[in-house]
Design a protein around this motif. Structure first.
Motif, PDB file in Angstrom:
ATOM      1  N   THR A 166       8.014   4.314   1.155  1.00 10.64           N
ATOM      2  CA  THR A 166       6.777   4.912   0.841  1.00 10.64           C
ATOM      3  C   THR A 166       6.786   6.306   0.230  1.00 10.64           C
ATOM      4  OG1 THR A 166       6.973   5.997   3.119  1.00 10.64           O
ATOM      5  CG2 THR A 166       5.237   3.873   2.735  1.00 10.64           C
ATOM      6  N   ASP A 196      11.602   1.999   4.768  1.00 11.38           N
ATOM      7  CA  ASP A 196      10.991   2.982   5.351  1.00 11.38           C
ATOM      8  C   ASP A 196      11.652   2.827   6.956  1.00 11.38           C
ATOM      9  OD1 ASP A 196       8.567   4.790   4.511  1.00 11.38           O
ATOM     10  OD2 ASP A 196       8.587   2.809   3.570  1.00 11.38           O
ATOM     11  N   VAL A 197      11.588   4.226   7.547  1.00  8.91           N
ATOM     12  CA  VAL A 197      12.062   4.068   8.830  1.00  8.91           C
ATOM     13  C   VAL A 197      10.626   4.239  10.005  1.00  8.91           C
ATOM     14  CG1 VAL A 197      14.147   4.905   8.902  1.00  8.91           C
ATOM     15  CG2 VAL A 197      12.269   6.528   8.883  1.00  8.91           C
ATOM     16  N   ASN A 198       9.534   4.552   9.330  1.00 10.42           N
ATOM     17  CA  ASN A 198       8.428   4.984  10.026  1.00 10.42           C
ATOM     18  C   ASN A 198       7.447   3.907  10.094  1.00 10.42           C
ATOM     19  OD1 ASN A 198       6.500   6.260  11.380  1.00 10.42           O
ATOM     20  ND2 ASN A 198       7.565   8.156  10.942  1.00 10.42           N
ATOM     21  N   GLU A 199       7.324   3.037  10.762  1.00 14.79           N
ATOM     22  CA  GLU A 199       6.227   1.845  10.838  1.00 14.79           C
ATOM     23  C   GLU A 199       4.952   2.446  10.794  1.00 14.79           C
ATOM     24  OE1 GLU A 199       7.265  -0.984  14.011  1.00 14.79           O
ATOM     25  OE2 GLU A 199       5.046  -1.754  13.787  1.00 14.79           O
ATOM     26  N   PHE A 200       4.486   3.302  11.444  1.00 12.54           N
ATOM     27  CA  PHE A 200       3.099   3.900  11.302  1.00 12.54           C
ATOM     28  C   PHE A 200       2.794   4.348   9.888  1.00 12.54           C
ATOM     29  CE2 PHE A 200       0.259   7.798  11.793  1.00 12.54           C
ATOM     30  CZ  PHE A 200      -0.739   7.146  12.041  1.00 12.54           C
ATOM     31  N   VAL A 201       3.878   5.118   9.183  1.00  9.45           N
ATOM     32  CA  VAL A 201       3.454   5.507   7.941  1.00  9.45           C
ATOM     33  C   VAL A 201       3.293   4.390   6.814  1.00  9.45           C
ATOM     34  CG1 VAL A 201       4.595   6.737   6.223  1.00  9.45           C
ATOM     35  CG2 VAL A 201       4.933   7.701   8.562  1.00  9.45           C
ATOM     36  N   LYS A 224      -0.029   2.515   7.356  1.00  9.94           N
ATOM     37  CA  LYS A 224      -1.090   3.266   6.958  1.00  9.94           C
ATOM     38  C   LYS A 224      -1.204   3.111   5.367  1.00  9.94           C
ATOM     39  CE  LYS A 224      -3.335   5.298  10.102  1.00  9.94           C
ATOM     40  NZ  LYS A 224      -4.407   5.081  10.240  1.00  9.94           N
TER      41      LYS A 224
END
Lengths: 190, 566
Positions: free
Chosen positions: A87, A119-124, A127
């Motif tokens: 992302t 990515d490491v951030n699932e939330f990001v 979105k």
């Protein structure tokens, strides 16, 4: 007679010396070439065109396919394009809209996209998928395993795989829509 | 090609300076070692034929001759030395300081050092030790080393093997240690011989000529030494291949599980807990008090990563977490690496990073900014994004950028990791009215309505950061080096060669009876004092004259000459 023998011996000696010197020089030069080559060659990816695409199994993140795992080998029989991205990569972002468009056209021709996000951030990531309205499967490679498996060093990187699960080409740069089309045509199953 | 037949009957190869068997100077070749200008013979390499540069040469011979020259070798070493020195003037590419305005070598060198920096960069000195021409230079030194050694070792060995007890009288009289004695009886000669034997000399005799030799082994020292160097060079070549040498680095966050790079996906590491101890925390550190206080920063005493190493089943599918098996649960500390599957993992750095942020919601009209409610957001992998607060307020995280920067007033994500987090919040008031949207980050609390030209109402609520939690990111280096034993072996052989050449001496003593005299001559490759003592001891109680040091005589003669000229 003696003279001839001496001459013969001399000739042999000269030839032996030549062989001895040539072979030692050859070994030394070969070692030099090897050292220079192996020190300067670009990082080679483990898999290249013609190899079987190594299999992987990752969790789906796109809500369209909610809570399923995707295994590459399950897609055999289809042409597959794997796109490595994340992302925070802005060239990848530029590609996203037309990747989505292209997917809609080529899905019916028997081609599947697999977007491997590192990515490491699932939330990001979720979105992001929502904001671009992506309809192709997105998987998250948060332990870098698949990225390392395919020796990905640049983002975006695309791997084109044919219906037999064989890598046709690896492209490590941003693609224009028509370029992408040409590459996809090559992996459309017969 | 003409062979050189000496008067003693031995046939020498072309280019010989001193007959291999009897040592008689070969006429016409004396210029090679400069013997024609001196009284004493130059005994280098026994006057053997070292280079066949008088032949009709083929291409291969010419290359060979080129590399067999010590002069060429010395020049190559000098060039490499100069280049290596120049490479240390400015930092190498890899060591461009972190804080430099631009770390791009194309910009950095010119910007920091001006024109000289630019030239430095253009000539490739910024990446000297990996550049192809530097490597070729080192390789040429290696080639020179091999060929020089072969070209000297083989003829030297041959000459030492072929030497005969009977030496030419010219050879003897032009040795540094030489004497002539009259009326020496056979018993006396026998006595000298036995004494030399007692001193562990090897004695060979031919027609009453006695040849005593000791420590020939010392002559091979330099060649053994070179074998060591060649092994070290081979190790250096192998080190460029990933098979023998691997060097990777990994940043892993507390709680994160990552594949260990360079291990072909065989291993994964999960970072469980990081420990940082600094000096000054325990009582025993009091003795370092002054030293600690002189530092501006905290001084790390120990840092440690408690981790779990997982091994992946061989035929498992990548990404399948069920295929992982725990390999070990090490504590990786500074200077205490962990080993797995041939790899060594070192603790070699750490960073701190935000792990979570706590916010409070407050009314903009409240001068005390009293919290209506508080909540904590996990920055690395948030599972909760809707927070219900007291009094029925709900805060939703609409968007989260872990590391943002403003590009044309639009927040853009720079990286994946929470270095500079930014949030878009939606505050849902308890009355179920329209949610208020705001943007918050460190030092920023932005109400979009203030720039909205449509003239929307200003927000009633604000979100403020009240607390930040940090977590450690551990820097781990992964290496695998199979070349170390080879380097060790090379160094060992190198040392053996040095010792062999330094602590032993090749001493030779000749006793040569002529019709009415006994000639005594001696040669050693070093420690002339030692060989003189040996001779003194051997000729004790005999009428043999002690050998004179002709070098000293020659030197004195020269001095006298130059004095006269003045």
């Amino acid at each position: 007679m003696k003279l001839e023998k001496a001459r013969e011996r001399k000739k042999n000696k000269k030839r032996n010396r030549y062989i001895y010197r040539s072979s030692i020089l050859f070994v030394l030069i070969a070692a030099t070439v090897f050292a220079v080559y192996s020190n300067n060659k670009p990082e080679k990816s483990t898999y290249g065109a013609g190899d079987d695409a190594p299999d992987f199994k990752l969790q789906q993140l796109n809500e369209v396919f909610a809570d399923t795992t995707l295994q590459l080998s399950d897609l055999q029989g289809k042409g597959v394009m794997i796109n490595f991205w994340n992302t925070s990569c802005s060239p990848c972002e530029v590609e996203m809209p037309f990747l989505e468009e292209t997917y809609e056209t080529y899905r019916d021709k028997g081609i599947e996209f697999v977007a491997v996000s590192i990515d490491v951030n699932e939330f990001v990531l979720s979105k992001y998928i929502q904001s671009f309205g992506l309809s192709f499967p997105v998987v998250q490679d948060n332990s870098d395993q698949v990225k390392n498996l395919y020796s990905v060093t640049k983002l975006p990187s695309k791997v084109f795989i044919n219906e037999d699960g064989e890598i046709v080409e690896i492209v490590e740069k941003v693609m224009k829509p028509d370029e992408l089309g040409t590459h996809l045509d090559e992996i459309v199953p017969n | 090609m003409e062979k050189l037949k000496c008067e003693c009957g031995h046939v020498n190869p072309q280019g010989t300076v001193l007959c291999e068997a009897c040592g008689k100077p070969v006429e016409g070749n004396q210029s090679v070692d400069g013997n024609d200008e001196h009284v004493l013979l130059n005994m280098r390499y026994e006057g053997s034929s070292r280079r066949s540069n008088k032949y009709n040469q083929s291409f291969v011979d010419r290359i060979w001759t080129f590399f067999s020259s010590v002069k060429v070798g010395v020049i190559l070493i000098a060039i490499a030395l100069a280049a290596s020195a120049i490479g240390t003037i400015f930092p190498q590419k890899l060591h461009i300081p972190e804080g430099a305005p631009s770390r791009d070598p194309a910009v950095f060198y010119e910007a920091s050092y001006g024109l000289i920096g630019k030239i430095y960069y253009q000539l490739g000195f910024h990446d000297l030790y990996d550049s192809w021409w530097y490597m070729i230079l080192i390789a040429l030194i290696g080639i020179s080393l091999v060929i020089c050694s072969l070209d000297r070792f083989i003829p030297l060995r041959r000459a030492l093997k072929l030497q005969r007890p009977i030496r030419n009288t010219t050879f003897l009289s032009r040795q540094r240690l030489y004497s002539e004695s009259d009326h020496v009886s056979a018993e006396e000669t026998e006595q000298v011989k036995n004494k030399l034997k007692d001193m562990r000399y090897n004695i060979r005799e031919e027609d009453g000529h006695i040849f005593a030799e000791k420590g020939r082994f010392s002559r091979w020292g330099p060649y053994v030494n070179h074998i060591g160097l060649i092994i070290i060079l081979i190790a250096a070549i192998l080190r460029t291949t990933p098979m023998f040498y691997l060097d990777e680095f990994l940043w892993v966050r507390e709680g994160q599980q990552l594949t260990v790079p360079g291990t072909n996906n065989e291993f994964q590491i999960k970072h469980e807990k990081f420990t940082l101890e600094t000096y000054g925390q325990s009582e025993e550190d009091l003795k370092f008090k002054e030293a600690i206080e002189s530092q501006d920063e905290l001084v790390a005493k120990n840092y440690q990563t408690d981790a779990i190493i997982y091994e992946l089943n061989e035929d498992a599918v990548a990404g399948d977490d069920d295929a992982l098996e725990v390999y070990s649960e090490p504590s990786i500390r500074l200077n205490h690496p962990t080993k797995f599957g041939g790899y060594t993992m070192y603790q070699s750095g750490y960073q701190e990073e935000f792990s979570s942020m706590s916010f409070k919601l407050y009314d903009v009209d409240d001068p005390d900014e009293e919290a209506i409610g508080t909540f904590t957001f996990d920055l690395l992998d948030p599972s909760e994004t809707m927070f219900t607060l007291d009094d029925g307020y709900t805060v939703e995280v609409v968007q989260y950028l872990p590391d943002f920067e403003l590009v044309d007033n639009v927040p853009k994500q720079k990286s994946d990791y929470p270095k500079n987090p930014g949030f878009v919040f939606a505050v849902h008031p308890p009355d179920g009215g329209e949610p208020e949207v705001s943007f918050a980050a460190i030092g920023i609390n932005f109400d979009p309505n203030t720039v909205d030209s449509s003239g929307g109402e200003l927000n009633q609520y604000k979100l403020g950061i009240i607390d930040v939690d940090e977590r450690y990111v551990s820097g781990l280096a992964i290496t695998r080096d199979y070349t170390l034993p080879l380097f060790g072996l090379g160094a060992l052989i190198f040392m053996i060669g040095v010792i062999q050449g330094m602590y032993w001496q090749h001493r030779r003593i000749w006793l040569h009876p002529t019709e009415d005299k006994l000639l005594l001559a001696a040669h050693t490759n070093k420690n002339w004092f030692g060989v003189k003592k040996d001779i003194e001891k051997a000729i004790e109680n005999t009428s043999i004259v002690m050998a004179h040091d002709q070098q000293e005589l020659e030197d004195k003669l020269k001095e006298k000459e130059s004095d006269e000229q003045k």
